[in-house]
Design a protein around this motif. Structure first.
Motif, PDB file in Angstrom:
ATOM      1  N   LYS A 127      36.927 -34.864 -55.036  1.00 50.50           N
ATOM      2  CA  LYS A 127      36.953 -36.197 -54.432  1.00 50.50           C
ATOM      3  C   LYS A 127      38.251 -36.331 -53.634  1.00 50.50           C
ATOM      4  CE  LYS A 127      36.714 -41.003 -56.023  1.00 50.50           C
ATOM      5  NZ  LYS A 127      36.610 -41.829 -57.235  1.00 50.50           N
ATOM      6  N   GLU A 128      38.114 -36.629 -52.330  1.00 51.61           N
ATOM      7  CA  GLU A 128      39.275 -36.759 -51.454  1.00 51.61           C
ATOM      8  C   GLU A 128      39.313 -38.157 -50.847  1.00 51.61           C
ATOM      9  OE1 GLU A 128      39.325 -32.310 -49.510  1.00 51.61           O
ATOM     10  OE2 GLU A 128      38.100 -33.852 -48.553  1.00 51.61           O
ATOM     11  N   LYS A 129      40.505 -38.717 -50.762  1.00 49.24           N
ATOM     12  CA  LYS A 129      40.655 -40.021 -50.097  1.00 49.24           C
ATOM     13  C   LYS A 129      40.766 -39.773 -48.600  1.00 49.24           C
ATOM     14  CE  LYS A 129      42.860 -44.456 -50.718  1.00 49.24           C
ATOM     15  NZ  LYS A 129      41.689 -45.270 -50.841  1.00 49.24           N
ATOM     16  N   LYS A 130      39.882 -40.397 -47.836  1.00 51.59           N
ATOM     17  CA  LYS A 130      39.858 -40.265 -46.380  1.00 51.59           C
ATOM     18  C   LYS A 130      39.965 -41.659 -45.781  1.00 51.59           C
ATOM     19  CE  LYS A 130      38.605 -36.094 -44.834  1.00 51.59           C
ATOM     20  NZ  LYS A 130      39.311 -35.382 -43.821  1.00 51.59           N
ATOM     21  N   GLY A 131      41.151 -42.065 -45.400  1.00 53.13           N
ATOM     22  CA  GLY A 131      41.306 -43.409 -44.865  1.00 53.13           C
ATOM     23  C   GLY A 131      40.915 -44.437 -45.909  1.00 53.13           C
ATOM     24  N   GLY A 132      39.909 -45.238 -45.612  1.00 52.74           N
ATOM     25  CA  GLY A 132      39.482 -46.300 -46.513  1.00 52.74           C
ATOM     26  C   GLY A 132      38.323 -45.935 -47.430  1.00 52.74           C
ATOM     27  N   TYR A 133      37.962 -44.661 -47.498  1.00 54.61           N
ATOM     28  CA  TYR A 133      36.825 -44.281 -48.344  1.00 54.61           C
ATOM     29  C   TYR A 133      37.091 -42.918 -49.001  1.00 54.61           C
ATOM     30  CZ  TYR A 133      35.370 -41.064 -44.633  1.00 54.61           C
ATOM     31  OH  TYR A 133      35.326 -40.045 -43.719  1.00 54.61           O
ATOM     32  N   TYR A 134      36.228 -42.559 -49.933  1.00 50.92           N
ATOM     33  CA  TYR A 134      36.320 -41.264 -50.587  1.00 50.92           C
ATOM     34  C   TYR A 134      35.246 -40.340 -50.039  1.00 50.92           C
ATOM     35  CZ  TYR A 134      39.589 -43.135 -53.980  1.00 50.92           C
ATOM     36  OH  TYR A 134      40.692 -43.696 -54.564  1.00 50.92           O
ATOM     37  N   GLN A 135      35.605 -39.086 -49.915  1.00 43.49           N
ATOM     38  CA  GLN A 135      34.670 -38.057 -49.468  1.00 43.49           C
ATOM     39  C   GLN A 135      34.612 -36.986 -50.555  1.00 43.49           C
ATOM     40  OE1 GLN A 135      34.469 -36.600 -45.262  1.00 43.49           O
ATOM     41  NE2 GLN A 135      35.580 -34.896 -46.166  1.00 43.49           N
ATOM     42  N   TYR A 136      33.441 -36.414 -50.744  1.00 42.89           N
ATOM     43  CA  TYR A 136      33.247 -35.410 -51.774  1.00 42.89           C
ATOM     44  C   TYR A 136      32.958 -34.053 -51.145  1.00 42.89           C
ATOM     45  CZ  TYR A 136      32.957 -39.382 -54.898  1.00 42.89           C
ATOM     46  OH  TYR A 136      33.252 -40.516 -55.600  1.00 42.89           O
ATOM     47  N   ARG A 137      33.550 -33.023 -51.728  1.00 39.31           N
ATOM     48  CA  ARG A 137      33.320 -31.640 -51.300  1.00 39.31           C
ATOM     49  C   ARG A 137      32.647 -30.913 -52.453  1.00 39.31           C
ATOM     50  NH1 ARG A 137      36.329 -29.292 -47.171  1.00 39.31           N
ATOM     51  NH2 ARG A 137      37.646 -30.783 -46.097  1.00 39.31           N
ATOM     52  N   TYR A 138      31.596 -30.175 -52.129  1.00 35.29           N
ATOM     53  CA  TYR A 138      30.846 -29.442 -53.151  1.00 35.29           C
ATOM     54  C   TYR A 138      30.865 -27.955 -52.845  1.00 35.29           C
ATOM     55  CZ  TYR A 138      29.072 -34.012 -54.412  1.00 35.29           C
ATOM     56  OH  TYR A 138      28.981 -35.318 -54.807  1.00 35.29           O
ATOM     57  N   SER A 139      31.071 -27.171 -53.887  1.00 36.13           N
ATOM     58  CA  SER A 139      30.987 -25.716 -53.756  1.00 36.13           C
ATOM     59  C   SER A 139      30.566 -25.137 -55.102  1.00 36.13           C
ATOM     60  CB  SER A 139      32.328 -25.129 -53.307  1.00 36.13           C
ATOM     61  OG  SER A 139      33.355 -25.488 -54.224  1.00 36.13           O
ATOM     62  N   MET A 140      30.036 -23.930 -55.065  1.00 35.80           N
ATOM     63  CA  MET A 140      29.573 -23.281 -56.283  1.00 35.80           C
ATOM     64  C   MET A 140      30.757 -22.617 -56.990  1.00 35.80           C
ATOM     65  SD  MET A 140      26.243 -20.898 -56.989  1.00 35.80           S
ATOM     66  CE  MET A 140      26.165 -20.400 -55.346  1.00 35.80           C
ATOM     67  N   THR A 141      30.741 -22.673 -58.299  1.00 39.50           N
ATOM     68  CA  THR A 141      31.771 -22.026 -59.107  1.00 39.50           C
ATOM     69  C   THR A 141      31.320 -20.613 -59.480  1.00 39.50           C
ATOM     70  OG1 THR A 141      30.819 -22.790 -61.186  1.00 39.50           O
ATOM     71  CG2 THR A 141      32.435 -24.264 -60.121  1.00 39.50           C
ATOM     72  N   GLU A 142      32.215 -19.844 -60.086  1.00 37.96           N
ATOM     73  CA  GLU A 142      31.837 -18.505 -60.567  1.00 37.96           C
ATOM     74  C   GLU A 142      30.737 -18.613 -61.615  1.00 37.96           C
ATOM     75  OE1 GLU A 142      34.603 -15.420 -61.762  1.00 37.96           O
ATOM     76  OE2 GLU A 142      36.073 -16.254 -60.336  1.00 37.96           O
ATOM     77  N   ALA A 143      30.850 -19.605 -62.500  1.00 39.41           N
ATOM     78  CA  ALA A 143      29.817 -19.818 -63.524  1.00 39.41           C
ATOM     79  C   ALA A 143      28.474 -20.111 -62.858  1.00 39.41           C
ATOM     80  CB  ALA A 143      30.217 -20.962 -64.460  1.00 39.41           C
ATOM     81  N   GLY A 144      28.505 -20.855 -61.754  1.00 38.37           N
ATOM     82  CA  GLY A 144      27.286 -21.147 -60.999  1.00 38.37           C
ATOM     83  C   GLY A 144      26.684 -19.882 -60.403  1.00 38.37           C
ATOM     84  N   GLU A 145      27.539 -19.008 -59.878  1.00 39.59           N
ATOM     85  CA  GLU A 145      27.068 -17.736 -59.316  1.00 39.59           C
ATOM     86  C   GLU A 145      26.422 -16.883 -60.410  1.00 39.59           C
ATOM     87  OE1 GLU A 145      30.352 -15.920 -57.223  1.00 39.59           O
ATOM     88  OE2 GLU A 145      30.567 -17.680 -55.923  1.00 39.59           O
ATOM     89  N   ASP A 146      27.042 -16.857 -61.589  1.00 36.62           N
ATOM     90  CA  ASP A 146      26.485 -16.097 -62.719  1.00 36.62           C
ATOM     91  C   ASP A 146      25.132 -16.671 -63.140  1.00 36.62           C
ATOM     92  OD1 ASP A 146      28.682 -14.429 -62.729  1.00 36.62           O
ATOM     93  OD2 ASP A 146      29.700 -15.503 -64.357  1.00 36.62           O
ATOM     94  N   PHE A 147      25.050 -17.996 -63.213  1.00 33.93           N
ATOM     95  CA  PHE A 147      23.803 -18.678 -63.579  1.00 33.93           C
ATOM     96  C   PHE A 147      22.691 -18.309 -62.596  1.00 33.93           C
ATOM     97  CE2 PHE A 147      21.189 -22.437 -62.470  1.00 33.93           C
ATOM     98  CZ  PHE A 147      20.465 -22.586 -63.652  1.00 33.93           C
ATOM     99  N   LEU A 148      23.027 -18.302 -61.321  1.00 33.09           N
ATOM    100  CA  LEU A 148      22.034 -18.070 -60.275  1.00 33.09           C
ATOM    101  C   LEU A 148      21.490 -16.635 -60.311  1.00 33.09           C
ATOM    102  CD1 LEU A 148      20.663 -19.719 -58.116  1.00 33.09           C
ATOM    103  CD2 LEU A 148      22.455 -19.065 -56.522  1.00 33.09           C
TER     104      LEU A 148
END
Length: 170
Positions: A71-92
């Motif tokens: 979660k990043e503060k961008k001016g007057g709002y929050y923006q979210y960044r999504y990425s896969m983790t190593e655990a996610g790669e293993d799960f997949l």
């Protein structure tokens, strides 16, 4: 149950990082409209098609440690960044996916702005209507976005290009 989670994980694997919750929603909706086997149900909301199911599934993937949400503060709002983790790669690795064109389509979508994907998803949401009625809907429902005729034409061309990429599915 986890097969639907794995399908979403494959979307993250294909996209790398996705910036914005709205963009994520639109990318999955558009993919579903292209006949990729996503199961989430969508209804029309403030920013176009929205799925509460998708929101909950993403939250579950974050809680399981498969997806990283920043979660990043961008001016007057929050923006979210999504990425896969190593655990996610293993799960997949435990799931096989029958979506070979998904990578190309999602990469193509991830290069677009969330504003444009909002327009594309809105056009696709009303794809059962004639083009002129879709334009009318866009101008009425998305009045604050101030989309132009040219942008709507771009959206139709973009959809046509996506359909060509996903053609073997259809």
């Amino acid at each position: 149950m986890l097969k639907d989670h794995a399908k979403l994980m494959s979307a993250f694997a294909a996209s790398g990082e996705i910036i914005g919750r709205k963009k994520l929603q639109k990318m999955i909706f558009i993919s579903k409209k292209l006949a990729f086997p996503f199961q989430e149900k969508f209804q029309f909301h403030f920013y176009g098609p929205y799925s509460e199911e998708l929101t909950l599934r993403i939250e579950e993937l974050c809680n399981m440690g498969f997806i990283n949400e920043v979660k990043e503060k961008k001016g007057g709002y929050y923006q979210y960044r999504y990425s896969m983790t190593e655990a996610g790669e293993d799960f997949l690795k435990h799931y096989t996916h029958e979506m070979p064109q998904l990578d190309e389509c999602l990469t193509f979508m991830n290069d677009q702005s969330s504003r444009f994907l909002e327009l594309v998803s809105t056009v696709l949401y009303f794809d059962n209507l004639p083009k002129e009625e879709v334009k009318e809907k866009v101008f009425t429902l998305k009045e604050k976005q101030r989309y132009t005729e040219e942008e709507i034409e771009e959206a139709y061309q973009y959809i046509e290009n996506l359909n060509k990429m996903a053609k073997p599915l259809q």
